[in-house]
Design an enzyme around this catalytic site. Sequence first.
Site, PDB file in Angstrom:
ATOM      1  N   ASP A  90       0.819  -1.218   0.000  1.00  0.00           N
ATOM      2  CA  ASP A  90       0.000   0.000   0.000  1.00  0.00           C
ATOM      3  C   ASP A  90       0.855   1.270   0.000  1.00  0.00           C
ATOM      4  OD1 ASP A  90      -2.516   1.183  -0.109  1.00  0.00           O
ATOM      5  OD2 ASP A  90      -3.327  -0.058   1.503  1.00  0.00           O
TER       6      ASP A  90
ATOM      7  N   ASP B 289      -9.558   3.784  -4.711  1.00  0.00           N
ATOM      8  CA  ASP B 289     -10.454   2.649  -4.456  1.00  0.00           C
ATOM      9  C   ASP B 289     -11.732   2.715  -5.292  1.00  0.00           C
ATOM     10  OD1 ASP B 289      -8.585   1.830  -2.672  1.00  0.00           O
ATOM     11  OD2 ASP B 289      -9.824   2.063  -0.884  1.00  0.00           O
TER      12      ASP B 289
END
Length: 430
Positions: free
Chosen positions: A148, A213
Site C-alpha cells: 500500500d 479505491d
Amino acid sequence: MSRFRAFVVAATIIQGVAALNNGVAKLPVLRLEAWNAFQCNIDQDVIVDTAKLMISLGLREVGYEHIDLDDCWAEKNRTSSGELTPDKTRFSKGFNWVTDQVHSMGMKAGIYCDSGWFTCAGYPGSFDHEEQDAKTFVDWGFDLLKYDNCAIPYDDILKQNTFGKYQRMSDAIASVAKSTGKPPLIFSLCEWGWSQVWIWGQQVGQSWRVQGDLEPYWASVASTINFSSFITMAADFFGHNDLDILQIGQGNLTVDESKTHFTSWALMKSPLLISTNLSTIASSDLEILKNQEILAINQDPEVGTSISPFRWGVNPDWTSDPLHPAGYWSGPTQNGTVFMLINTLDSPTDMFFNLTESPWIRAGRQYSVRDLWTHTDNGTAARNFTANAVPAHGVVALLMKDAGDEPAGLEPKCAVWYQCTDQNGTSVGG
Ligand SMILES: *[C@@H]1O[C@H](CO)[C@@H](O)[C@H](O)[C@H]1NC(C)=O
Ligand SMILES: *[C@@H]1O[C@H](CO)[C@@H](O)[C@H](O)[C@H]1NC(C)=O
Ligand SMILES: *[C@@H]1O[C@H](CO)[C@@H](O)[C@H](O)[C@H]1NC(C)=O
Ligand SMILES: *[C@@H]1O[C@H](CO)[C@@H](O)[C@H](O)[C@H]1NC(C)=O
Ligand SMILES: *[C@@H]1O[C@H](CO)[C@@H](O)[C@H](O)[C@H]1NC(C)=O
Ligand SMILES: *[C@@H]1O[C@H](CO)[C@@H](O)[C@H](O)[C@H]1NC(C)=O
Ligand SMILES: *[C@@H]1O[C@H](CO)[C@@H](O)[C@H](O)[C@H]1NC(C)=O
Ligand SMILES: *[C@@H]1O[C@H](CO)[C@@H](O)[C@H](O)[C@H]1NC(C)=O
Ligand SMILES: *[C@@H]1O[C@H](CO)[C@@H](O)[C@H](O)[C@H]1NC(C)=O
C-alpha cells in the site's frame, strides 16, 4: 530518417519497457482478497474457512487459487530486533500454520504491507525494513505481497518518487528470492494510480492499481472503465493494470452491471479479486465470477495483451467521460477475436459494428460468433454484427473465429469504402 529507422523507433515506443519477467505471475492472478467483506475482522479461522469455501463453491476449480490478507494482521510494534509479528490473539497459531493449511488445499496465500512508515490502518509499514520484511513474509510461507501507499516518509528521508519507493521492495523481493532459492513474492502494487504507474509498473512488479479505491455502484465502475480505456497498452504477460477489487455482491450493482464489471476487468487482463463474504454470496454473483469462457480469456496462455476500444460510441473517439466510457472494444485471443460491447446508456439499445472496425478482423472473411454470456453459438457474421436490445449498463461479449471467405458479391467492394480501387486503376470508392 529512413523508413526502416522510423519503424524501429515506433516499435520501441509501442512496446514500451520490458516487463519484470522474474518467472512469477505471467497471467493475472485470480484471488480472494479479504478486505471488502471482512475489513479488520480477520483471523486464522476466517482465512482458512474462506479457503475451504473457495473450494466447496468451485472457485478454486475455475482458477481462483489465491487467498490474500489485507491490513490489520500485525502486532502494532515490531520486536526489539525489528521483526514483524502477527496479532497474537487473532493469529495465535502463527502464519506458518495458516499458509500450511492454505497450501495443503492446493492454494496460495498473500500478505499485505505498506511502502511507508505505517499501513493505512496504522500497523507497521515496511519502509526501511524492506529486506527484513520480505524475508519474513517468505519465511512465513506467503506467495504474494500487496503493498500500500499510506504514511509516506518526508522527502529528505525518502529521496525517491513513488517509482523508487516501490522499487525498494521490488529489489528486496529479488534479493530474498536469490538468498532463499524460493520463487519471488508476486508483487501487487497498491499505489492508487500515482505518478503514471502504468509507464513504470512493469519494471517493479506484476500488477499495479490504476486508480484509487473502486466503489460498489455503477458510476464508479463506469469511471474506472473510462480511465482504463486510455492505458490498455500497458498490460501484457507479467505486468497488469489492476482495476481494483471486484465489487460484485456489494453495494447496488445490478446483475447486468456486475456482468459488465466482470467482463471489462477480465478482458482488460486485470487481476480478479473477489472480496465478498462467501458464506452469503448470491448464486447469481457466483455464476458471474465463474464464467469460464470469460476467465479463459483473462488467463489466455498465448495472448497477454488487453482488449482496447475501437469506437467510443456515445461520444466521439478518445473522449473522456466517466459515465459514458468507450462502448466498442476488441482484442486478439488464442481462439480468435473477442469483442466487448457496453451499453453505457440508462435504457436498452441496439449496438452495431462493422467487423473491420476491429484491427484484428480480416477484410473479405466471415466469422463464427460465440456469445460468452449465453454460452451459445450464434451463427456467422459477415461484414457487421448487431447486438439487439443490450440492457442498460449491460454487456455483450463475443468470440469471433475465422470461418473462411465471406459470401461472394457483397457490396460495397471494400468494407472501408474510402480509396477503394479496381486493379485497373479506377477508383470505385469515395
Ligand atoms: C460472513 O457471513 C456469515 C453469515 O452471515 C457470518 O456469520 C460471518 O460473521 C461473516 N463473516 C465476517 C467475517 O463478517
Ligand atoms: C509500542 O511502541 C510504542 C513506542 O515505542 C510504545 O509507546 C508502546 O508502549 C509500545 N506498545 C506495546 C504494546 O509494547
Ligand atoms: C476519464 O479518463 C481520463 C483519461 O485518463 C481521465 O483524465 C479522467 O480523469 C477520467 N475520469 C474519471 C472520473 O476518472
Ligand atoms: C447506488 O449507490 C450510489 C452510492 O450510494 C448512489 O449514488 C446511486 O444513486 C445508487 N444507484 C441506484 C440505482 O440506486
Ligand atoms: C480456446 O479454446 C480451448 C478449447 O475450447 C479452450 O480450452 C481454451 O480455454 C480457449 N482459450 C481461450 C483464451 O479462450
Ligand atoms: C451488414 O452486412 C450485410 C452482409 O452480411 C450487408 O448486407 C448489410 O448491408 C450490412 N449492413 C450495414 C448497415 O452495413
Ligand atoms: C445469441 O443467441 C442466444 C440464444 O439464441 C441469444 O439469447 C443471445 O441474445 C444471442 N446473442 C447476441 C449477442 O445476439
Ligand atoms: C459500416 O460499413 C458501412 C458500409 O461500408 C458504412 O456505410 C458505415 O459507415 C460503416 N459504419 C461504421 C460505424 O463504421
Ligand atoms: C475498370 O474497373 C471499373 C470498376 O470495376 C470497371 O467499371 C471498368 O469497366 C474497368 N475498365 C476496364 C477497361 O476494364
